[in-house]
Design an enzyme around this catalytic site. Structure first.
Site, PDB file in Angstrom:
ATOM      1  CG  ASP A 217      19.912  14.120  -1.639  1.00 39.29           C
ATOM      2  OD1 ASP A 217      20.775  13.564  -0.756  1.00 39.29           O
ATOM      3  OD2 ASP A 217      18.839  14.116  -1.521  1.00 39.29           O
TER       4      ASP A 217
ATOM      5  CE1 TYR B  85      10.389   9.470  -4.187  1.00 38.60           C
ATOM      6  CE2 TYR B  85      10.228   8.541  -2.126  1.00 38.60           C
ATOM      7  CZ  TYR B  85      11.059   9.741  -3.121  1.00 38.60           C
ATOM      8  OH  TYR B  85      11.585  10.903  -2.581  1.00 38.60           O
TER       9      TYR B  85
ATOM     10  CE  LYS C 185       9.709  14.833  -7.257  1.00 39.13           C
ATOM     11  NZ  LYS C 185       8.106  14.169  -7.329  1.00 39.13           N
TER      12      LYS C 185
HETATM   13  P1  13P Z   1      14.550  15.010  -1.711  1.00 44.80           P
HETATM   14  O1  13P Z   1      13.754  14.376  -2.567  1.00 44.80           O
HETATM   15  O2  13P Z   1      15.045  16.741  -1.818  1.00 44.80           O
HETATM   16  O3  13P Z   1      15.403  14.108  -1.135  1.00 44.80           O
HETATM   17  O4  13P Z   1      13.178  15.260  -0.615  1.00 44.80           O
HETATM   18  C1  13P Z   1      12.318  14.183  -0.545  1.00 44.80           C
HETATM   19  C2  13P Z   1      11.251  14.210   0.560  1.00 44.80           C
HETATM   20  O5  13P Z   1      10.386  12.944   1.182  1.00 44.80           O
HETATM   21  C3  13P Z   1      11.451  15.684   1.233  1.00 44.80           C
HETATM   22  O6  13P Z   1       9.951  15.654   2.110  1.00 44.80           O
HETATM   23 MG    MG Z   2      16.946  13.930   0.340  1.00 47.55          MG
HETATM   24 MG    MG Z   3      16.441  17.380  -3.122  1.00 51.11          MG
END
Ligand code: 13P
Ligand code: MG
Ligand code: MG
Ligand code: 13P
Length: 370
Positions: free
Chosen positions: A13, A234, A237
């Site tokens: 990302d 964190y 994700k």
């Molecule tokens: P991503 O992991 O896809 O960047 O999404 C993070 C998030 O906090 C979505 O609400």
């Molecule tokens: Mg993201």
């Molecule tokens: Mg993502």
């Protein structure tokens, strides 16, 4: 054609438009240009650039094997160029998954997710790439198990003599950094005892048993990077990807896809802290909207021709998956109505964000013995 081929998906990302919704065309263009250069210089055979929501997915074929410094460097430099563009556009979370300042030989542990496998290209080689957003690697446990071990999903396990013996599953304990190889069908109850706990035990690879195909060449692989483990907190994700080979001693393409006809509950979604259904969608709906979701998966179908990628076919772009999407939306609505309550919200230990320690600290003096 004895020399083996490697298919690599390396993803990160590098910034979303808007928020965490999707990867904009400008970023896809930068990635394509970068991989086109690698192709022209002969470092890779072929490539495709796709996005799963806000995750940029680089699909590359080459003859360098897995964990190749050359290939990982190409991916890392592509992400760096894409991040530069993302910063210029002030995209949300520009460079989110690039956790290291400089490349040091391999992208593992540096933020990006990796699914790659080296194998002997067959007479005809169907390969499917599954790309997910707003969830974690364990989201693949159920469908991968279904494809390779559930006779109610995969008819070939029952009626194709070349699959009847079953497969070998490589399962990782991602908390303890350990792995175990287990056989189907003889160990399926033990396998399910592990992989039902999908935040800890994840299927990493599947191998054929001795038979038609070389037993040391994987037929499926899943990315299992856990970003919080890497950075100790964190930082975004670990939206996962997987590669699955099909046909001729393996599940047919339709058996592989069938495993996604049930929109099972996965963790991720809003702030990486909620359970919700995984919805199979066409490429054009590979964007996360409602409550930053619901979690989505796209499927890109290819045939390999001496390492060249023929395709992709957008496999979930089909009314045959409308029922699954409708069911996913009913489940999404049902889960959303729980608001901040479990099991929509994840249990505290699995949450990516939490105010609980702060709330408990504030109330410390006010808690009375009972
Ligand atoms: P991503 O992991 O896809 O960047 O999404 C993070 C998030 O906090 C979505 O609400
Ligand atoms: Mg993201
Ligand atoms: Mg993502
Ligand atoms: P293969 O035996 O070539 O995999 O064919 C099976 C099939 O396509 C059934 O749908």
């Amino acid at each position: 054609m004895a020399e083996k081929i490697t298919v690599s998906i390396i993803k990160a990302d590098v910034g979303g438009l808007p928020g965490h919704v999707l990867v904009p065309d400008e970023i896809i263009e930068v990635a394509k240009q970068s991989l086109e250069e690698a192709k022209q210089s002969g470092d890779i055979i072929d490539y495709r650039v796709l996005n799963a929501g806000d995750d940029l997915d680089l699909i590359m074929t080459h003859r360098e094997g897995v964990d190749s410094t050359k290939i990982h460097r190409i991916a890392w430099e592509t992400f760096e160029k894409a991040t530069e563009k993302a910063k210029e556009l002030k995209l949300y979370g520009a460079g989110q998954d690039l956790l290291a300042d400089a490349f040091s030989g391999n992208v593992r542990g540096m933020g990006p997710g990796v699914a790659e496998m080296e194998f002997t290209e067959r007479e005809s080689e169907p390969v499917l790439a599954f790309l997910m957003d707003k969830t974690e690697p364990g989201a693949f446990n159920l469908p991968i198990f279904r494809m390779f071990a559930d006779p109610f999903n995969t008819a070939g396990l029952v009626i194709d003599p070349s699959m009847h013996n079953g497969f070998v599953f490589e399962i990782w304990d991602i908390y303890e950094s350990k792995r175990v190889f287990m056989k189907t069908p003889e160990e399926i109850y033990d396998i399910l005892a592990l992989i039902g706990g999908k935040s800890r035990f994840v299927i990493k690879r599947v191998y054929p048993k001795e038979g038609k195909l070389p037993a040391d060449e994987p037929v499926a692989v899943i990315s299992t990077e856990k970003l919080y483990k890497i950075a100790g907190e964190y930082v975004g994700k670990d939206d996962p990807v997987a590669l699955v080979r099909a046909q001729s001693g393996l599940p047919a393409v339709g058996e592989v896809i069938e495993a996604f006809a049930f929109p099972h509950l996965v963790s991720g979604w809003m702030r990486g802290s909620h359970n919700g259904p995984i919805m199979p969608v066409p490429f054009r709906y590979s964007k996360c909207t409602r409550f930053d979701g619901p979690p989505r998966v796209i499927a890109a179908g290819f045939q390999l021709a001496n390492g060249k990628l023929v395709g992709p076919v957008d496999l979930f772009d089909d009314p045959a998956f409308d029922y699954t999407r409708q069911k996913a939306m009913e489940v999404a609505e049902y889960m959303r109505r729980h608001g901040p309550f479990e099991p929509h919200r994840l249990p505290s230990e699995d949450m990516e964000y939490t105010t609980l320690p702060g709330v408990l600290k504030k109330l410390k003096e006010r808690f009375e013995d009972v």
